[in-house]
Design an enzyme around this catalytic site. Structure first.
Site, PDB file in Angstrom:
ATOM      1  N   GLN A 122      -4.662  -4.889   7.276  1.00 53.32           N
ATOM      2  CA  GLN A 122      -5.716  -5.796   6.804  1.00 53.32           C
ATOM      3  C   GLN A 122      -5.813  -7.080   7.621  1.00 53.32           C
ATOM      4  O   GLN A 122      -6.720  -7.879   7.398  1.00 53.32           O
ATOM      5  CB  GLN A 122      -5.497  -6.158   5.325  1.00 53.32           C
ATOM      6  CG  GLN A 122      -5.617  -4.986   4.370  1.00 53.32           C
ATOM      7  CD  GLN A 122      -7.030  -4.401   4.338  1.00 53.32           C
ATOM      8  OE1 GLN A 122      -8.007  -5.035   4.743  1.00 53.32           O
ATOM      9  NE2 GLN A 122      -7.146  -3.173   3.868  1.00 53.32           N
ATOM     10  N   LYS A 142     -10.314  -0.193  10.788  1.00 54.32           N
ATOM     11  CA  LYS A 142     -10.530  -1.399   9.978  1.00 54.32           C
ATOM     12  C   LYS A 142     -10.917  -2.592  10.842  1.00 54.32           C
ATOM     13  O   LYS A 142     -11.094  -3.703  10.351  1.00 54.32           O
ATOM     14  CB  LYS A 142      -9.268  -1.722   9.170  1.00 54.32           C
ATOM     15  CG  LYS A 142      -8.954  -0.668   8.100  1.00 54.32           C
ATOM     16  CD  LYS A 142      -7.757  -1.084   7.303  1.00 54.32           C
ATOM     17  CE  LYS A 142      -7.165   0.050   6.491  1.00 54.32           C
ATOM     18  NZ  LYS A 142      -7.924   0.384   5.295  1.00 54.32           N
ATOM     19  N   ASP A 158       2.980  -4.444   8.217  1.00 53.44           N
ATOM     20  CA  ASP A 158       1.770  -3.657   8.002  1.00 53.44           C
ATOM     21  C   ASP A 158       0.588  -4.606   8.242  1.00 53.44           C
ATOM     22  O   ASP A 158       0.285  -5.461   7.407  1.00 53.44           O
ATOM     23  CB  ASP A 158       1.789  -3.123   6.566  1.00 53.44           C
ATOM     24  CG  ASP A 158       0.484  -2.435   6.178  1.00 53.44           C
ATOM     25  OD1 ASP A 158      -0.523  -2.574   6.902  1.00 53.44           O
ATOM     26  OD2 ASP A 158       0.476  -1.773   5.121  1.00 53.44           O
ATOM     27  N   CYS A 167      -4.742   2.475  -3.621  1.00 49.08           N
ATOM     28  CA  CYS A 167      -3.426   2.910  -3.092  1.00 49.08           C
ATOM     29  C   CYS A 167      -2.357   1.869  -3.373  1.00 49.08           C
ATOM     30  O   CYS A 167      -1.477   1.607  -2.547  1.00 49.08           O
ATOM     31  CB  CYS A 167      -3.492   3.222  -1.599  1.00 49.08           C
ATOM     32  SG  CYS A 167      -4.571   4.583  -1.196  1.00 49.08           S
ATOM     33  N   HIS A 177       0.871  -1.177   0.000  1.00 48.48           N
ATOM     34  CA  HIS A 177       0.000   0.000   0.000  1.00 48.48           C
ATOM     35  C   HIS A 177       0.908   1.227   0.000  1.00 48.48           C
ATOM     36  O   HIS A 177       2.019   1.174   0.526  1.00 48.48           O
ATOM     37  CB  HIS A 177      -0.833  -0.058   1.287  1.00 48.48           C
ATOM     38  CG  HIS A 177      -1.922   0.950   1.394  1.00 48.48           C
ATOM     39  ND1 HIS A 177      -1.697   2.255   1.748  1.00 48.48           N
ATOM     40  CD2 HIS A 177      -3.265   0.846   1.222  1.00 48.48           C
ATOM     41  CE1 HIS A 177      -2.856   2.910   1.798  1.00 48.48           C
ATOM     42  NE2 HIS A 177      -3.819   2.081   1.475  1.00 48.48           N
TER      43      HIS A 177
HETATM   44  N1  PLP Z   1      -1.796  -0.724   4.620  1.00 38.30           N
HETATM   45  C1  PLP Z   1      -2.770  -1.432   4.053  1.00 38.30           C
HETATM   46  C2  PLP Z   1      -2.488  -2.821   3.585  1.00 38.30           C
HETATM   47  C3  PLP Z   1      -4.038  -0.876   3.921  1.00 38.30           C
HETATM   48  O1  PLP Z   1      -5.009  -1.585   3.336  1.00 38.30           O
HETATM   49  C4  PLP Z   1      -4.265   0.441   4.390  1.00 38.30           C
HETATM   50  C5  PLP Z   1      -5.584   1.081   4.212  1.00 38.30           C
HETATM   51  O2  PLP Z   1      -6.335   0.752   3.327  1.00 38.30           O
HETATM   52  C6  PLP Z   1      -3.215   1.116   5.000  1.00 38.30           C
HETATM   53  C7  PLP Z   1      -1.984   0.509   5.091  1.00 38.30           C
HETATM   54  C8  PLP Z   1      -3.380   2.498   5.533  1.00 38.30           C
HETATM   55  O3  PLP Z   1      -4.232   2.508   6.621  1.00 38.30           O
HETATM   56  P1  PLP Z   1      -4.703   3.894   7.269  1.00 38.30           P
HETATM   57  O4  PLP Z   1      -5.233   4.725   6.141  1.00 38.30           O
HETATM   58  O5  PLP Z   1      -5.760   3.488   8.226  1.00 38.30           O
HETATM   59  O6  PLP Z   1      -3.514   4.500   7.911  1.00 38.30           O
END
Ligand code: PLP
Length: 409
Positions: free
Chosen positions: A206, A229, A203, A367, A126
């Site tokens: 998800q 999430k 990360d 993203c 992401h």
């Molecule tokens: N990493 C992954 C795999 C994601 O799916 C997301 C959000 O969709 C993020 C990071 C970023 O999360 P946040 O916008 O809550 O900081």
């Protein structure tokens, strides 16, 4: 694994927002990978906090301030237990995954990454787990390396030995891909990082709310999650940092709360985690995250993972069998989301079409622009499930997709 022991209908009833019509149709919310819905238990915890306990934390000598502090620190304990951290001092409250990864890049990265070093990522990250490292590489003169993604949406781990060399100081990767649904072998990757002296950053945006995540079993140095999430409010998240690594990480933001003493020219800082929480934190958000953790624990993450798995397998099978012109992107063995393209429709058009029938999908690059480029796609449509969804909703999605296939052909 099955999830028969849970009354899923009763669980669904906990989510007030799901029981409404959108554009004259029952809402089908298949966008939980972007943000999940909130159960009444979390909404009530927020209301209770604001109606009874609200005050600033760690500062006041009055009753409400100590109640707010207790609630805030209780939430930290809950998150620590949820992740099986060795101590609550290893949990830093953040705004979410993005802030957690930026914290590691800024604070740890700026101190320990130098010109000539390398930062290892994967091609499925992401933007939140890519751009902070690009910024760090620009600042320090370090280079970026990427574990390639294979056609089937899994990582090409055969390339790991040539990529993960002693120059690598940080290996940061996602647990679950938000576009492909791929579940990466986190423990193996963390072990490989440690073997060359690199720290590992996971990360878990998800994964944290979808399957059991045990930071000690995974062996990671940092792990970032987003509350929104996993049934908690927006604007709150957590960063786990292994004590030994946190101890040697300098502060990130400066301000109130993170200091021991301040003079005009010099300050001294608290220990972790407070050293990393400058300013008034999102206290209500943390309380909400604690309530979300309690809620998820009451259902059981094994049960949630099993239920997600049943939904995603059913959706895949029905999409492949019953909707013409659909191509699913990513591995067969996947977490609770399906990214797909309909040959005749741009993902934005398909998603807008679905919205007319109350079906909330997501369409676009998610993203993941470099990943979309790799797969030569303008984007995908994504149906992402959570434990409050049902097979009946999937059946309704299939009917809408069948109609869309006719509409766009
Ligand atoms: N990493 C992954 C795999 C994601 O799916 C997301 C959000 O969709 C993020 C990071 C970023 O999360 P946040 O916008 O809550 O900081």
């Amino acid at each position: 694994m099955t999830s028969d022991s849970v009354n899923w209908e009763a669980v669904r009833a906990d989510f007030p927002i799901l029981h409404q019509e959108v554009r004259g149709n029952p809402l089908i919310y298949f966008d939980s990978a972007a943000s999940s819905q909130k159960p009444r238990q979390v909404i009530d915890a927020l209301t209770r906090y604001y109606e009874h306990d609200n005050a600033n934390v760690h500062r006041g000598l009055h009753e409400l301030s100590s109640r707010a502090t207790d609630a805030f620190e209780a939430a930290r304990n809950k998150v620590a237990k949820f992740l099986n951290a060795a101590s609550a001092d290893e949990i830093i409250f953040t705004r979410g995954t993005t802030e957690g990864i930026n914290l590691v890049a800024q604070a740890y990265g700026t101190r320990y990454v130098k010109e000539g070093d390398a930062i290892l990522l994967t091609e499925m990250e992401h933007h939140s787990n890519l751009v902070p490292w690009q910024l760090l590489a620009e600042r320090t003169g370090a280079s970026l390396r990427f574990v390639p993604v294979l056609e089937d949406g899994t990582l090409d781990l055969s390339k790991l030995p040539e990529l993960l060399t002693p120059e690598v100081k940080i290996f940061s990767f996602t647990h679950i891909s938000n576009s492909l649904g791929t579940v990466n072998p986190v423990a193996d990757l963390c072990r490989a990082a440690r073997a060359v002296g690199a720290i590992s950053v996971v990360d878990a945006a998800q994964s944290a709310g979808h399957l059991p995540v045990d930071v000690q079993a995974l062996g990671c140095d940092f792990l970032a999650l987003s509350g929104h999430k996993m049934c908690a409010p927006t604007g709150i998240g957590a960063l786990y940092g292994r004590a030994e690594v946190l101890e040697k990480t300098p502060p990130y933001h400066g301000g109130g709360e993170m200091i021991v003493s301040v003079s005009l020219h010099k300050s001294t800082y608290k220990e972790a985690p407070h050293r990393f929480e400058a300013g008034t934190p999102n206290i209500a958000g943390a309380v909400g995250l604690g309530a979300a953790v309690d809620y998820l624990e009451s259902i059981g993450r094994q049960n949630i993972a099993a239920h997600d798995g049943e939904l995603v397998r059913y959706a895949q099978q029905r999409m492949e069998a019953d909707v013409p012109g659909i191509r699913i992107i990513g591995p067969r063995d996947r977490s609770g989301l399906v990214g797909f393209v309909m040959e005749s429709a741009h993902p934005h058009d398909l998603t807008t079409y679905a919205d007319r029938y109350g079906l909330a999908l997501r369409g676009g690059h998610h993203c993941n622009q470099p990943l979309m480029k790799k797969f030569k796609l303008p984007g995908t449509s994504r149906a992402s499930f959570y434990f409050y969804n049902t097979k009946e909703e999937i059946d309704r999605m299939i009917t809408i997709l069948q109609e869309a296939a006719r509409f766009f052909s």
